[in-house]
Write a protein that holds these residues in place. Structure first.
Motif, PDB file in Angstrom:
ATOM      1  N   ALA A 201      57.762 120.910 100.253  1.00 38.01           N
ATOM      2  CA  ALA A 201      56.758 121.988 100.687  1.00 38.01           C
ATOM      3  C   ALA A 201      55.703 121.158 101.597  1.00 38.01           C
ATOM      4  N   TYR A 202      55.450 119.811 101.231  1.00 36.62           N
ATOM      5  CA  TYR A 202      54.776 118.867 102.085  1.00 36.62           C
ATOM      6  C   TYR A 202      54.917 118.741 103.373  1.00 36.62           C
ATOM      7  N   ASP A 203      56.716 118.464 103.664  1.00 36.01           N
ATOM      8  CA  ASP A 203      57.245 118.371 105.157  1.00 36.01           C
ATOM      9  C   ASP A 203      57.265 119.674 105.829  1.00 36.01           C
ATOM     10  N   LEU A 204      57.478 120.893 105.045  1.00 31.85           N
ATOM     11  CA  LEU A 204      57.891 122.045 105.822  1.00 31.85           C
ATOM     12  C   LEU A 204      56.469 122.868 106.019  1.00 31.85           C
ATOM     13  N   LYS A 205      55.490 122.750 105.204  1.00 27.46           N
ATOM     14  CA  LYS A 205      54.386 123.297 105.398  1.00 27.46           C
ATOM     15  C   LYS A 205      52.984 122.925 105.095  1.00 27.46           C
ATOM     16  N   PRO A 210      44.684 120.786 105.098  1.00 28.79           N
ATOM     17  CA  PRO A 210      44.154 119.887 104.251  1.00 28.79           C
ATOM     18  C   PRO A 210      44.780 119.652 102.959  1.00 28.79           C
ATOM     19  N   ALA A 211      45.744 120.396 102.458  1.00 30.32           N
ATOM     20  CA  ALA A 211      46.592 119.975 101.409  1.00 30.32           C
ATOM     21  C   ALA A 211      47.508 119.068 101.581  1.00 30.32           C
ATOM     22  N   PRO A 214      46.532 115.829  99.301  1.00 25.86           N
ATOM     23  CA  PRO A 214      46.823 116.065  98.011  1.00 25.86           C
ATOM     24  C   PRO A 214      48.216 115.932  97.450  1.00 25.86           C
ATOM     25  N   ALA A 215      49.079 116.693  98.457  1.00 29.50           N
ATOM     26  CA  ALA A 215      50.357 116.871  98.119  1.00 29.50           C
ATOM     27  C   ALA A 215      51.299 115.553  97.919  1.00 29.50           C
ATOM     28  N   MET A 216      50.936 114.700  99.030  1.00 31.48           N
ATOM     29  CA  MET A 216      51.881 113.639  99.071  1.00 31.48           C
ATOM     30  C   MET A 216      51.211 112.470  97.662  1.00 31.48           C
ATOM     31  N   ALA A 217      49.990 112.716  97.409  1.00 25.74           N
ATOM     32  CA  ALA A 217      49.476 112.032  96.244  1.00 25.74           C
ATOM     33  C   ALA A 217      49.990 112.600  94.909  1.00 25.74           C
ATOM     34  N   ALA A 218      50.339 113.609  94.667  1.00 28.20           N
ATOM     35  CA  ALA A 218      50.932 114.432  93.569  1.00 28.20           C
ATOM     36  C   ALA A 218      52.459 114.057  93.572  1.00 28.20           C
ATOM     37  N   LEU A 247      49.978 109.317  82.518  1.00 27.69           N
ATOM     38  CA  LEU A 247      48.833 110.078  83.336  1.00 27.69           C
ATOM     39  C   LEU A 247      47.775 109.288  84.054  1.00 27.69           C
ATOM     40  N   PRO A 248      47.030 108.344  83.235  1.00 27.62           N
ATOM     41  CA  PRO A 248      46.123 107.479  83.954  1.00 27.62           C
ATOM     42  C   PRO A 248      46.769 106.680  85.339  1.00 27.62           C
ATOM     43  N   SER A 249      47.987 105.917  84.942  1.00 24.20           N
ATOM     44  CA  SER A 249      48.581 105.206  85.774  1.00 24.20           C
ATOM     45  C   SER A 249      48.993 105.953  86.978  1.00 24.20           C
ATOM     46  N   ALA A 250      49.552 107.236  86.640  1.00 24.40           N
ATOM     47  CA  ALA A 250      50.073 108.251  87.638  1.00 24.40           C
ATOM     48  C   ALA A 250      48.703 108.584  88.627  1.00 24.40           C
ATOM     49  N   ALA A 251      47.594 108.890  87.962  1.00 21.93           N
ATOM     50  CA  ALA A 251      46.432 109.328  88.756  1.00 21.93           C
ATOM     51  C   ALA A 251      45.930 107.984  89.561  1.00 21.93           C
ATOM     52  N   LEU A 252      46.177 106.822  89.073  1.00 19.19           N
ATOM     53  CA  LEU A 252      45.568 105.611  90.114  1.00 19.19           C
ATOM     54  C   LEU A 252      46.353 105.692  91.165  1.00 19.19           C
ATOM     55  N   LEU A 253      47.618 105.510  91.059  1.00 18.49           N
ATOM     56  CA  LEU A 253      48.897 105.343  92.144  1.00 18.49           C
ATOM     57  C   LEU A 253      48.623 106.487  93.059  1.00 18.49           C
ATOM     58  N   GLY A 254      48.393 107.846  92.491  1.00 18.33           N
ATOM     59  CA  GLY A 254      48.152 109.178  93.422  1.00 18.33           C
ATOM     60  C   GLY A 254      46.807 108.861  94.358  1.00 18.33           C
ATOM     61  N   CYS A 255      45.810 108.210  93.869  1.00 23.90           N
ATOM     62  CA  CYS A 255      44.653 108.327  94.595  1.00 23.90           C
ATOM     63  C   CYS A 255      44.928 107.119  95.553  1.00 23.90           C
ATOM     64  N   HIS A 256      45.772 105.985  95.404  1.00 22.37           N
ATOM     65  CA  HIS A 256      45.966 105.274  96.519  1.00 22.37           C
ATOM     66  C   HIS A 256      46.683 105.848  97.413  1.00 22.37           C
ATOM     67  N   THR A 257      47.688 106.607  97.064  1.00 25.15           N
ATOM     68  CA  THR A 257      48.729 107.501  98.114  1.00 25.15           C
ATOM     69  C   THR A 257      47.907 108.424  98.879  1.00 25.15           C
ATOM     70  N   LEU A 258      46.923 109.034  98.195  1.00 29.21           N
ATOM     71  CA  LEU A 258      45.940 110.038  99.054  1.00 29.21           C
ATOM     72  C   LEU A 258      44.995 109.208 100.272  1.00 29.21           C
ATOM     73  N   ALA A 259      44.755 107.959  99.955  1.00 25.59           N
ATOM     74  CA  ALA A 259      44.001 107.315 101.040  1.00 25.59           C
ATOM     75  C   ALA A 259      44.906 106.965 102.072  1.00 25.59           C
ATOM     76  N   VAL A 260      46.133 106.411 101.782  1.00 24.07           N
ATOM     77  CA  VAL A 260      46.780 106.042 102.761  1.00 24.07           C
ATOM     78  C   VAL A 260      47.034 107.236 103.591  1.00 24.07           C
ATOM     79  N   THR A 261      47.585 108.277 103.125  1.00 26.27           N
ATOM     80  CA  THR A 261      48.065 109.437 103.719  1.00 26.27           C
ATOM     81  C   THR A 261      47.012 110.085 104.676  1.00 26.27           C
ATOM     82  N   ALA A 262      45.627 110.051 104.183  1.00 30.73           N
ATOM     83  CA  ALA A 262      44.574 110.424 104.717  1.00 30.73           C
ATOM     84  C   ALA A 262      44.470 109.507 106.284  1.00 30.73           C
TER      85      ALA A 262
END
Length: 406
Positions: A201-205, A210-211, A214-218, A247-262
């Motif tokens: 979904a990320y690559d194709l759409k 703006p999503a 967040p998709a990459m972070a997910a 889940l907490p560790s996944a959330a921290l890693l996701g926040c990092h990925t969100l920042a890099v992708t932005a």
């Protein structure tokens, strides 16, 4: 999921008979009938050569060996790259140096679940690697028109990898990733399925919406949860309890990925100050959180940690020895990511923005290691940390110093 790994130019030279007379000097070349029929470049175009035996100045695209030009780009013979050139093109397409950031997801997930890595963890790592590379191949297939303008040196627009081959590879790698996850158990497959869907979904759409971030972070967060679900095995409450504990560790890693992708969304144009500043602030917050030992853990996590396995102590806390280790790894994460972010914020040029993205990607490994140490898994955290220098050595040997997630 992916500045660039290829050379500056990737357009193969077409030598016309009337523009490539190679008589005299120390080298004599035979012009074949195939080259006779090739279209000659316009007079004065880059790569043309005078009748003198001395190469024209600036003719930087000549062949220096069969199948190779002076730019280092494999030349196409009858429209097909040489075998070594094809291998290099696929390595560039799949961004192989970035693979060293993947195993730490599953290992950090296993640590967060309070379980020792085992065969199921290896299956989760294999699944993650396949799904990650599927995203890389699909990314360049979906962006082939855009890359033809902004990144013409990439494998698909340069003609070194066919679009159909990249799409086929993406599908095959996705299937392999899901099959490996199924081998690790139903919980792992239950996490890998939405992970694969998120990648496509990320690559194709979603990538240019703006999503996208967040998709990459997910996707990164789900990858960590895949390791937690696979390592627990089975289908009982303890397995799902361990996954919830991650889940907490996944959330921290996701926040990092969100920042890099932005930040990466402006790596070809630059001009964004807000994204690097936000990433810098995020890095500081994540370093503080990752450097502290985890508080009392949920009952599911305690049940998942069998006696004798690395995990929390009787009071539900990691061993004290992991506190300094987690803090040191968190500091390494902050240093790796913060400096290029600060430079990009002060001067948001494309070059510095690309360096910021590269720094964010490299910082993923020490963050994963810090998360593992935070969960009390000393050996796992050191193993993950060792992936960083290994990745740098591989990138240097492969001549692929810059890696992008776009």
């Amino acid at each position: 999921m992916p500045a660039d790994t290829g050379p500056d130019e990737a357009t193969p030279e077409v030598h016309g008979l009337d523009a490539a007379v190679r008589a005299g000097a120390a080298v004599t070349e035979t012009v074949t009938e195939t080259e006779d029929r090739a279209a000659a470049p316009p007079a004065g175009a880059p790569g043309t050569r005078a009748s003198s035996s001395r190469p024209a100045a600036g003719a930087d695209r000549r062949r220096i060996a069969p199948g190779v030009t002076t730019t280092g780009v494999p030349a196409l013979e009858d429209g097909v790259a040489p075998r070594a050139g094809r291998a290099a093109a696929w390595a560039e397409l799949l961004r192989l140096p970035a693979l060293f950031t993947v195993p730490g997801d599953a290992l950090a997930g296993a640590a967060a679940a309070g379980a020792r890595p085992g065969p199921r963890t290896l299956l989760a790592i294999g699944s993650s690697l396949c799904l990650y590379e599927a995203g890389m191949a699909l990314n360049d297939w979906a962006d082939r028109a855009e890359d033809a303008v902004e990144r013409p040196h990439r494998p698909i627009p340069s003609g070194r990898v066919r679009p159909a081959a990249a799409l086929t590879a993406a599908g095959a790698l996705t299937g392999a990733g899901l099959a490996l996850a199924a081998g690790a158990g139903r919980p792992a497959l239950a996490v890998a399925t939405p992970l694969a869907a998120t990648v496509w979904a990320y690559d194709l759409k979603l990538k240019h919406t703006p999503a996208g971030p967040p998709a990459m972070a997910a996707a990164r967060g789900l990858d960590l949860l895949l390791g937690a679900a696979a390592t627990g095995g089975g289908t009982g409450a303890a397995t799902w309890g361990g996954t919830r504990a991650a889940l907490p560790s996944a959330a921290l890693l996701g926040c990092h990925t969100l920042a890099v992708t932005a930040v990466s969304r402006r790596e070809t144009t630059g001009g964004s100050v807000l994204a690097p500043l936000a990433a810098l602030a995020t890095t500081g917050a994540l370093a503080l959180l990752a450097g502290h030992r985890r508080p009392r853990l949920p009952a599911g996590r305690r049940a998942a940690a069998a006696p004798g396995l690395p995990g929390p102590g009787p009071a539900g806390r990691p061993p004290r020895a992991t506190g300094p280790l987690a803090a040191a790894l968190a500091a390494a994460y902050a240093v790796t990511a913060a400096r290029p972010y600060a430079h990009a914020a002060l001067n948001p040029s494309p070059q510095l923005t690309q360096r910021a993205v590269g720094g964010g990607i490299r910082a993923t490994v020490p963050l994963q290691a810090a998360l593992a140490a935070r969960s009390g898994a000393t050996a796992t955290s050191l193993l993950v940390a060792a992936l960083a220098p290994a990745g740098r050595r591989f990138a240097r040997r492969a001549g692929m110093r810059k890696v992008s997630i776009t």
